[in-house]
Design a protein around this motif. Structure first.
Motif, mmCIF file in Angstrom:
data_model
loop_
_atom_site.group_PDB
_atom_site.id
_atom_site.type_symbol
_atom_site.label_atom_id
_atom_site.label_comp_id
_atom_site.label_asym_id
_atom_site.label_seq_id
_atom_site.Cartn_x
_atom_site.Cartn_y
_atom_site.Cartn_z
ATOM 1 N N LYS A 93 -18.719 -0.115 8.641
ATOM 2 C CA LYS A 93 -17.863 -1.289 8.560
ATOM 3 C C LYS A 93 -16.462 -0.872 9.002
ATOM 4 O O LYS A 93 -15.885 0.048 8.453
ATOM 5 C CB LYS A 93 -17.828 -1.813 7.132
ATOM 6 N N LYS A 94 -15.909 -1.523 10.016
ATOM 7 C CA LYS A 94 -14.582 -1.209 10.537
ATOM 8 C C LYS A 94 -13.535 -1.864 9.639
ATOM 9 O O LYS A 94 -13.570 -3.063 9.416
ATOM 10 C CB LYS A 94 -14.463 -1.715 11.975
ATOM 11 N N MET A 95 -12.613 -1.046 9.105
ATOM 12 C CA MET A 95 -11.602 -1.541 8.179
ATOM 13 C C MET A 95 -10.222 -1.537 8.837
ATOM 14 O O MET A 95 -9.954 -0.737 9.721
ATOM 15 C CB MET A 95 -11.568 -0.687 6.908
ATOM 16 N N GLY A 96 -9.378 -2.406 8.383
ATOM 17 C CA GLY A 96 -7.997 -2.477 8.832
ATOM 18 C C GLY A 96 -7.119 -2.878 7.662
ATOM 19 O O GLY A 96 -7.579 -2.962 6.519
ATOM 20 N N TYR A 97 -5.857 -3.128 7.936
ATOM 21 C CA TYR A 97 -4.960 -3.555 6.873
ATOM 22 C C TYR A 97 -3.799 -4.347 7.456
ATOM 23 O O TYR A 97 -3.513 -4.263 8.641
ATOM 24 C CB TYR A 97 -4.437 -2.365 6.062
ATOM 25 N N GLN A 98 -3.180 -5.121 6.592
ATOM 26 C CA GLN A 98 -1.977 -5.854 6.961
ATOM 27 C C GLN A 98 -0.832 -5.328 6.108
ATOM 28 O O GLN A 98 -1.008 -5.054 4.916
ATOM 29 C CB GLN A 98 -2.157 -7.352 6.742
ATOM 30 N N TRP A 99 0.329 -5.185 6.711
ATOM 31 C CA TRP A 99 1.517 -4.610 6.078
ATOM 32 C C TRP A 99 2.479 -5.754 5.785
ATOM 33 O O TRP A 99 2.926 -6.443 6.693
ATOM 34 C CB TRP A 99 2.112 -3.588 7.032
ATOM 35 N N HIS A 100 2.811 -5.976 4.517
ATOM 36 C CA HIS A 100 3.608 -7.127 4.103
ATOM 37 C C HIS A 100 5.038 -6.772 3.690
ATOM 38 O O HIS A 100 5.674 -7.534 2.956
ATOM 39 C CB HIS A 100 2.914 -7.860 2.947
ATOM 40 N N LEU A 101 5.568 -5.643 4.145
ATOM 41 C CA LEU A 101 6.907 -5.224 3.727
ATOM 42 C C LEU A 101 7.969 -6.239 4.138
ATOM 43 O O LEU A 101 8.825 -6.612 3.330
ATOM 44 C CB LEU A 101 7.237 -3.843 4.294
ATOM 45 N N ARG A 102 7.919 -6.705 5.374
ATOM 46 C CA ARG A 102 8.944 -7.654 5.849
ATOM 47 C C ARG A 102 8.941 -8.929 5.004
ATOM 48 O O ARG A 102 9.995 -9.433 4.617
ATOM 49 C CB ARG A 102 8.714 -7.983 7.318
ATOM 50 N N LYS A 103 7.782 -9.455 4.678
ATOM 51 C CA LYS A 103 7.685 -10.679 3.872
ATOM 52 C C LYS A 103 8.235 -10.440 2.472
ATOM 53 O O LYS A 103 8.987 -11.263 1.943
ATOM 54 C CB LYS A 103 6.230 -11.145 3.794
ATOM 55 N N LEU A 104 7.878 -9.298 1.870
ATOM 56 C CA LEU A 104 8.358 -9.009 0.520
ATOM 57 C C LEU A 104 9.874 -8.799 0.507
ATOM 58 O O LEU A 104 10.547 -9.189 -0.456
ATOM 59 C CB LEU A 104 7.642 -7.787 -0.049
ATOM 60 N N MET A 105 10.402 -8.205 1.569
ATOM 61 C CA MET A 105 11.855 -8.060 1.666
ATOM 62 C C MET A 105 12.517 -9.435 1.734
ATOM 63 O O MET A 105 13.522 -9.687 1.063
ATOM 64 C CB MET A 105 12.232 -7.234 2.894
ATOM 65 N N ALA A 106 11.969 -10.337 2.538
ATOM 66 C CA ALA A 106 12.527 -11.688 2.654
ATOM 67 C C ALA A 106 12.461 -12.419 1.316
ATOM 68 O O ALA A 106 13.418 -13.101 0.926
ATOM 69 C CB ALA A 106 11.790 -12.468 3.734
ATOM 70 N N ASP A 107 11.352 -12.258 0.604
ATOM 71 C CA ASP A 107 11.217 -12.884 -0.711
ATOM 72 C C ASP A 107 12.285 -12.372 -1.674
ATOM 73 O O ASP A 107 12.719 -13.093 -2.572
ATOM 74 C CB ASP A 107 9.830 -12.627 -1.300
ATOM 75 N N ALA A 108 12.719 -11.105 -1.479
ATOM 76 C CA ALA A 108 13.745 -10.508 -2.339
ATOM 77 C C ALA A 108 15.158 -10.761 -1.813
ATOM 78 O O ALA A 108 16.133 -10.252 -2.373
ATOM 79 C CB ALA A 108 13.497 -9.002 -2.460
ATOM 80 N N GLY A 109 15.286 -11.517 -0.711
ATOM 81 C CA GLY A 109 16.591 -11.847 -0.171
ATOM 82 C C GLY A 109 17.157 -10.802 0.781
ATOM 83 O O GLY A 109 18.342 -10.834 1.098
ATOM 84 N N MET A 110 16.316 -9.875 1.237
ATOM 85 C CA MET A 110 16.750 -8.855 2.203
ATOM 86 C C MET A 110 16.231 -9.268 3.578
ATOM 87 O O MET A 110 15.021 -9.325 3.783
ATOM 88 C CB MET A 110 16.197 -7.478 1.836
ATOM 89 N N PHE A 111 17.151 -9.526 4.493
ATOM 90 C CA PHE A 111 16.738 -10.005 5.805
ATOM 91 C C PHE A 111 17.066 -9.027 6.925
ATOM 92 O O PHE A 111 16.741 -9.276 8.079
ATOM 93 C CB PHE A 111 17.362 -11.374 6.090
ATOM 94 N N GLN A 112 17.733 -7.915 6.609
ATOM 95 C CA GLN A 112 18.046 -6.908 7.615
ATOM 96 C C GLN A 112 17.458 -5.572 7.187
ATOM 97 O O GLN A 112 17.522 -5.208 6.008
ATOM 98 C CB GLN A 112 19.555 -6.774 7.795
ATOM 99 N N THR A 113 16.913 -4.852 8.150
ATOM 100 C CA THR A 113 16.316 -3.557 7.822
ATOM 101 C C THR A 113 17.365 -2.576 7.307
ATOM 102 O O THR A 113 17.039 -1.688 6.521
ATOM 103 C CB THR A 113 15.597 -2.960 9.042
ATOM 104 N N SER A 114 18.621 -2.757 7.707
ATOM 105 C CA SER A 114 19.687 -1.845 7.275
ATOM 106 C C SER A 114 19.945 -1.936 5.767
ATOM 107 O O SER A 114 20.523 -1.025 5.179
ATOM 108 C CB SER A 114 20.972 -2.128 8.042
ATOM 109 N N GLU A 115 19.506 -3.007 5.123
ATOM 110 C CA GLU A 115 19.680 -3.147 3.675
ATOM 111 C C GLU A 115 18.737 -2.239 2.897
ATOM 112 O O GLU A 115 19.021 -1.887 1.756
ATOM 113 C CB GLU A 115 19.443 -4.597 3.257
ATOM 114 N N LEU A 116 17.625 -1.859 3.511
ATOM 115 C CA LEU A 116 16.619 -1.076 2.809
ATOM 116 C C LEU A 116 16.965 0.412 2.732
ATOM 117 O O LEU A 116 16.657 1.069 1.739
ATOM 118 C CB LEU A 116 15.252 -1.270 3.495
ATOM 119 N N GLY A 117 17.615 0.945 3.772
ATOM 120 C CA GLY A 117 17.929 2.373 3.827
ATOM 121 C C GLY A 117 18.666 2.901 2.609
ATOM 122 O O GLY A 117 18.223 3.882 1.985
ATOM 123 N N PRO A 118 19.809 2.284 2.212
ATOM 124 C CA PRO A 118 20.528 2.783 1.041
ATOM 125 C C PRO A 118 19.724 2.695 -0.261
ATOM 126 O O PRO A 118 19.833 3.562 -1.128
ATOM 127 C CB PRO A 118 21.772 1.878 0.968
#
Length: 108
Positions: free
Chosen positions: A3-28
């Protein structure tokens, strides 16, 4: 059956849900938890599904976003099951025949 498996990555959506819309906010926020990534690495982490991810980074992301690994990674089935040759009852094709020539040393 395989059975061939894959995955979906939801980091961008979870960041948006938390009010983070720029990747530069995550680094610090990662750095506060001991995860030091370059701007480019953080950008790729947010915009592309990672092929490899350390457990420390995963734990830090879950802490920052107040989520679980299951919220970040959704495992999916890609395509259909593939039948392996050995299980299907069919035998594997024989290896190709390679003709060789034996040469004897002169004078024997």
């Amino acid at each position: 059956m395989i059975k061939k498996m894959g995955y979906q990555w939801h980091l961008r959506k979870l960041m948006a849900d938390a009010g983070m819309f720029q990747t530069s906010e995550l680094g610090p926020l990662l750095a506060e938890r001991g995860i030091h990534l370059s701007r480019e690495q953080v950008y790729r982490l947010v915009t592309q599904p990672p092929q490899r991810l350390s457990m420390d980074t995963l734990a830090a992301l879950c802490d920052i976003l107040a989520c679980t690994p299951n919220d970040l990674i959704e495992v999916t089935t890609v395509g259909t099951e593939v039948r392996r040759i050995a299980e299907s009852g069919a035998s594997a094709p024989p290896p190709p025949v390679r003709r060789t020539r034996i040469r004897r040393p002169e004078g024997l």
